[in-house]
Design an enzyme around this catalytic site. Structure first.
Site, PDB file in Angstrom:
ATOM      1  CD  GLU A 175      -2.674  -1.217   1.793  1.00 31.85           C
ATOM      2  OE1 GLU A 175      -2.433  -0.251   2.945  1.00 31.85           O
ATOM      3  OE2 GLU A 175      -4.089  -2.272   2.139  1.00 31.85           O
ATOM      4  CD  GLU A 294      -3.948  -5.910   3.035  1.00 36.27           C
ATOM      5  OE1 GLU A 294      -4.766  -5.241   3.984  1.00 36.27           O
ATOM      6  OE2 GLU A 294      -2.603  -5.701   3.077  1.00 36.27           O
TER       7      GLU A 294
HETATM    8  O1  AHR Z   1      -4.792  -5.821   7.057  1.00 37.92           O
HETATM    9  C1  AHR Z   1      -4.745  -5.145   7.404  1.00 37.92           C
HETATM   10  C2  AHR Z   1      -4.234  -3.737   6.913  1.00 37.92           C
HETATM   11  O2  AHR Z   1      -5.053  -2.643   6.060  1.00 37.92           O
HETATM   12  C3  AHR Z   1      -3.154  -4.347   6.178  1.00 37.92           C
HETATM   13  O3  AHR Z   1      -1.642  -3.763   7.243  1.00 37.92           O
HETATM   14  C4  AHR Z   1      -3.026  -2.565   5.258  1.00 37.92           C
HETATM   15  O4  AHR Z   1      -1.637  -3.326   3.807  1.00 37.92           O
HETATM   16  C5  AHR Z   1      -4.536  -2.728   4.801  1.00 37.92           C
HETATM   17  O5  AHR Z   1      -4.047  -1.418   5.199  1.00 37.92           O
END
Ligand code: AHR
Length: 504
Positions: A175, A294
């Site tokens: 990110e 994610e």
């Molecule tokens: O999964 C939780 C968080 O969400 C992770 O660390 C990040 O990559 C995202 O913002």
């Protein structure tokens, strides 16, 4: 009054593509109790000789998770991987600035590689492109993957791991478009760094595959220009681009909440279009794939997290307690991934244990399955093979956030080897069952093997260590006659209809 009806036509010849099993991946970050108290708890009565909880191993194995992303997440952008290897007594305690906790480094790359083997999975390793860069990344590849005869590979051997871990899939940071990220960068800055890191990492091990960071979510102001710019720099060096997305029912508007998979679908389509734009611009023959590394529901724990004492070890962060409607949304998100099986080759339910997770644990106590565990289990277990492209006709609804939302969300998977056709379906209707009529004429001599339903009168019902209120039931209502499958999908339900060839 008759129930609303939906129709589907499933044809073996109408394929989306081969499903990469890695779309059923997950994620474990050094965050909260994911590692410490989740997978690793040496004092737990069910810990093995390495300190891993065998009750958790059993639940993860049941899910059949093919790939697990590690060690972050936001954590990775401040992580020195060297802190987590070598004798445990010499490993430093560090401040983790991403989650304002203290990291003890008692688990690192080697221990995680061992655990991943225990759960029959493979590791997807992320490198730190926040505070660090090319050097730390290439050294980590050498440490993990080089057989021996060099400084870092011999150090791994000295640490007790004579064989390389052979990690195939690597993420180029995490990110990097977000201001919350340690070492946040512009697309230009990140694109250049990622391209050089990628090139160098592949020089160390040409067998690896690389994931470049896309946007943190589709609502980022820089989306999708971020993708276009970073890919201009990295297209030739990388294999996948990442997508991340979480949803929450913050306004308690369930019809809108359950329609969020439409947003996920739009997000995927836009990233595909951006990849193909860069491909065209570069006159490239290479097709880039997507790593949705994610995705989940995340909002229940937001308030509680504000109250957590900073600089403690493994506090209960991001411990969302999922309810029944969350399981329905997760079902629609899994179906959305299947609909893009031709381009989405990796996806990680974030995360796996305790932190926004399908599996929860008590320190020193029990482990249990959250509501979202079940759609994930079903799709991972029965969603292997070819994603078919069914023609679907469904009644639709409008809600505050979306228009033309189909009540029926569905995907069909054909497993040629097992001669099985599985239909996954969510009925988004909150008041009425939906009569599904599915034409499966091409599948001659098939019968219903099993029909599983996840339903509950209370959309807010949850599972706890004491009681599993939301769990699948076997139903008899699916009828297959003359190539037509008829199933009354209960209101607000997740459905798995498994058809198999009759024994000859
Ligand atoms: O999964 C939780 C968080 O969400 C992770 O660390 C990040 O990559 C995202 O913002």
């Amino acid at each position: 009054m008759t129930s609303p009806q939906a129709k589907m036509v499933v044809d073996q010849e109408h394929k989306i593509g081969e499903i990469d099993p890695r779309i059923y991946g997950s994620f474990i970050e050094h965050l909260g109790r994911a590692i410490y108290g989740g997978i690793y708890e040496p004092d737990h009565p069910r810990a093995d000789d390495k300190g891993f909880r065998t009750d958790v191993i059993q639940l993860v194995r049941e899910l059949n998770v093919p790939i697990i992303r590690y060690p972050g997440g936001n954590f990775v952008s401040g992580y020195n991987w060297e802190d987590g290897v070598g004798p445990r007594s010499r490993r430093p305690r560090r401040l983790d600035l991403a989650w304002r906790t203290v990291e003890t480094n008692q688990v690192g790359a080697n221990e995680f590689a061992e655990w991943v083997r225990q759960v029959d999975s493979e590791m997807m390793m992320a490198v730190n492109l926040g505070t660090r860069g090319i050097d730390a990344a290439r050294n980590l590849v050498e440490y993990c993957n080089h057989p021996g005869g060099s400084y870092w590979s011999d150090l791994r051997k000295d640490h007790g791991y004579p064989e390389p871990h052979r990690i195939k899939t690597w993420c180029l940071g995490n990110e990097m478009d977000g201001s919350w990220q340690i070492g946040h960068k512009t697309a230009e800055e990140y694109g250049r760094l990622a391209a050089e890191a990628a090139k160098t990492m592949k020089w160390v091990d040409p067998a690896i595959e690389l994931v470049v960071c896309g946007s943190s979510n589709s609502g980022m102001p820089t989306f999708p220009q971020w993708e276009a710019t970073t890919l201009e720099h990295t297209y030739d060096e990388v294999d996948y681009i990442s997508l991340h997305q979480y949803y929450g029912n913050r306004t308690d508007d369930t019809p809108s909440y359950l329609a969020n998979s439409l947003d996920m679908d739009r997000f995927i389509r836009t990233v595909i279009a951006t990849c193909d734009f860069v491909k065209a611009k570069k006159r490239s023959k290479k097709r880039l794939h997507l790593s949705f590394d994610e995705w989940n529901v995340w909002y229940h724990s937001n308030e509680a997290d504000q109250k957590i004492e900073p600089w403690t070890i493994a506090p209960p962060l991001l411990e969302d307690v999922y309810n029944f409607e969350d399981a329905l949304l997760v079902g629609t998100m899994l179906i959305t991934l299947l609909k893009h099986a031709d381009r989405v080759k990796i996806a990680c339910l974030a995360q796996l244990v305790n932190v926004i997770a399908p599996i929860m644990t008590e320190n020193g106590g029990r482990a249990w399955r959250q509501t979202i565990y079940y759609p994930y289990l079903h799709v991972s277990r029965y969603g292997r093979g070819i994603a078919l492209n069914p023609a679907i006709t469904s009644p639709k609804y409008d809600c505050a956030e979306y228009t033309d939302v189909p009540y029926l969300e569905s995907a069909a998977v054909y497993n040629e080897e097992q001669e099985e056709l599985t239909i996954f379906a969510v009925n988004r209707h909150l008041e009425e069952s939906l009569l599904l009529e599915c034409d499966v004429r091409g599948f001659e001599n098939y019968r219903v093997i099993e029909y599983l339903v996840l339903k509950h009168q209370d959309l807010k019902a949850v599972n706890t260590a004491q009681e599993e209120r939301v769990k699948p039931q076997r139903c008899e209502e699916a009828v297959l006659e003359d190539g037509r499958l008829k199933v009354p999908l209960p209101k607000a339900s997740w459905n798995v209809i498994r058809l198999g060839k009759c024994p000859s």
